[in-house]
Design an enzyme around this catalytic site. Structure first.
Site, short mmCIF file in Angstrom:
data_model
loop_
_atom_site.label_atom_id
_atom_site.label_comp_id
_atom_site.label_asym_id
_atom_site.label_seq_id
_atom_site.Cartn_x
_atom_site.Cartn_y
_atom_site.Cartn_z
N HIS A 1 0.70 -1.43 -0.15
CA HIS A 1 0.06 -0.23 0.31
C HIS A 1 0.78 1.02 0.48
CE1 HIS A 1 -2.59 2.75 2.27
NE2 HIS A 1 -2.96 2.31 1.51
N ARG A 2 0.38 1.75 -0.93
CA ARG A 2 1.56 3.28 -1.62
C ARG A 2 3.53 3.25 -1.31
NH1 ARG A 2 -1.88 7.36 3.23
NH2 ARG A 2 -4.34 6.35 2.54
N GLU B 1 1.44 0.11 -4.70
CA GLU B 1 0.13 1.16 -5.23
C GLU B 1 0.44 2.15 -4.95
OE1 GLU B 1 -3.06 3.64 -4.01
OE2 GLU B 1 -2.17 3.18 -2.09
N ASP C 1 -0.42 7.17 -5.45
CA ASP C 1 -1.84 7.46 -5.54
C ASP C 1 -1.38 8.66 -6.85
OD1 ASP C 1 -3.55 6.38 -3.85
OD2 ASP C 1 -2.31 6.79 -2.90
N HIS D 1 -0.84 10.64 -2.08
CA HIS D 1 -2.52 10.43 -2.06
C HIS D 1 -2.87 11.29 -1.22
CE1 HIS D 1 -5.51 8.86 1.06
NE2 HIS D 1 -5.26 7.93 1.29
N GLU E 1 -3.96 3.71 -8.49
CA GLU E 1 -5.24 4.53 -8.11
C GLU E 1 -5.45 6.22 -8.53
OE1 GLU E 1 -7.85 6.05 -3.82
OE2 GLU E 1 -6.33 4.12 -3.90
N LYS F 1 -6.59 9.32 -7.57
CA LYS F 1 -6.80 9.30 -6.25
C LYS F 1 -8.21 10.73 -6.77
CE LYS F 1 -6.58 8.09 -3.03
NZ LYS F 1 -7.22 7.64 -1.35
N ASP G 1 0.12 -2.28 4.48
CA ASP G 1 0.93 -1.00 4.99
C ASP G 1 2.75 -2.11 4.82
OD1 ASP G 1 0.00 1.07 4.78
OD2 ASP G 1 -0.48 1.47 6.53
#
Length: 293
Positions: free
Chosen positions: A52-53, A79, A81, A94, A154, A156, A282
């Site tokens: 995640h990120r 991932e 954003d 993000h 993603e 955003k 994460d």
């Protein structure tokens, strides 16, 4: 579980033998059912571990440091954003402002790429990461293209950035990333945006993000899933919306499910038990089912 005519009821009959394996096989033909070394566990053999990120539990989110670490930790995807600078560049961050994750302040869309590039996007996390920069989508696509890791993009707050779908399409097609079905997935909470993206570039798999707030009253219903299935390949809900029933219904509609955001072993174990296809975490070390450790 509601028994539907056809495949659903067939699975239920066979399910007497080995419900989990059969559901995995009959409802999800692309996946191997059980780990032969450990027949008691019916986790799909290829769990999709999404950082995640990046590996954001260990490094500042949405930076090259976090993505490099995701590669090192052998995540399947990381991932990112995507938003847009004032002068039209696709940047990875993000929040819609730079305040939380940099030493600057202001809205992403009001700052030029040059201004965004001057910011320190690492020190807020730890002084060890001082000087990490906000990356552009292009930099990330180029850096990781041959690195064996895939990218979950993603969009955003895309309503702030009219035309961003077309820009992402161009960044992908320029690099032939639309030709390989498994290199990128594009997701958003904004359903109109991912539908627009899908019309522009139907070869790239789509994910629908489902927030807890939007679905806590109704749950993710079969009606929702039917509408998502018209254009999406993944349904990626807040983990608190997920149980084994939702996983089976997502599979029945021909999609996979990658819930977010896993931050501890307890959450990971609940999702393994529910039979998810993968999850967004994460801490990539949580994304390995026990028998892989």
């Amino acid at each position: 579980m509601k028994v539907r005519k056809g495949r659903g009821s067939f699975s239920v009959q066979l399910g007497v033998l080995l419900l989990a394996v059969v559901l995995t096989l009959s409802l999800h033909p692309g996946q191997a059912a059980a780990d032969p070394q450990n027949p008691q566990r019916h986790t799909p053999s290829k769990f999709i571990n999404v950082a995640h990120r990046g590996a954001s539990g260990h490094a500042p989110e949405n930076t090259i440091a976090a993505y490099d670490l995701a590669v090192k930790m052998k995540a399947d995807y990381f991932e990112v954003d995507v938003q847009r600078s004032k002068d039209g560049h696709l940047v990875i961050i993000h929040d819609t402002t730079v305040d939380r994750t940099t030493d600057g302040s202001g809205s992403v869309k009001d700052l030029t790429l040059a201004q965004l590039k001057q910011l320190d996007a690492g020190s807020w996390f730890s002084s060890a990461f001082a000087g990490e920069k906000i990356p552009t989508l292009e930099e990330v696509l180029d850096r990781y293209r041959g690195k064996g890791i895939k990218i979950l993009i993603e969009l955003k707050n895309p309503s702030l950035y009219p035309g961003i779908e077309q820009q992402v399409v161009e960044a992908l097609t320029k690099r032939n990333l639309d030709k390989r079905k498994d290199k990128v997935i594009v997701q958003s909470f904004d359903l109109e945006s991912v539908q627009r993206f899908h019309q522009l570039l139907p070869t790239v798999p789509i994910g629908v993000l489902a927030s807890y707030g939007d679905y806590k009253e109704t749950g993710v219903t079969d009606e929702h899933l039917r509408s998502f299935a018209a254009y999406a390949d993944y349904v990626n809900p807040n983990k608190d919306l997920v149980d084994a029933d939702l996983v089976q219904r997502v599979h029945r509609h021909g999609m996979k499910i990658l819930p977010y955001t896993v931050r501890d072993r307890t959450a990971a174990d609940l999702l393994f038990a529910a039979g998810v296809d993968g999850f967004i975490t994460d801490f990539p070390e949580l994304g390995y089912p026990h028998h892989h450790q």
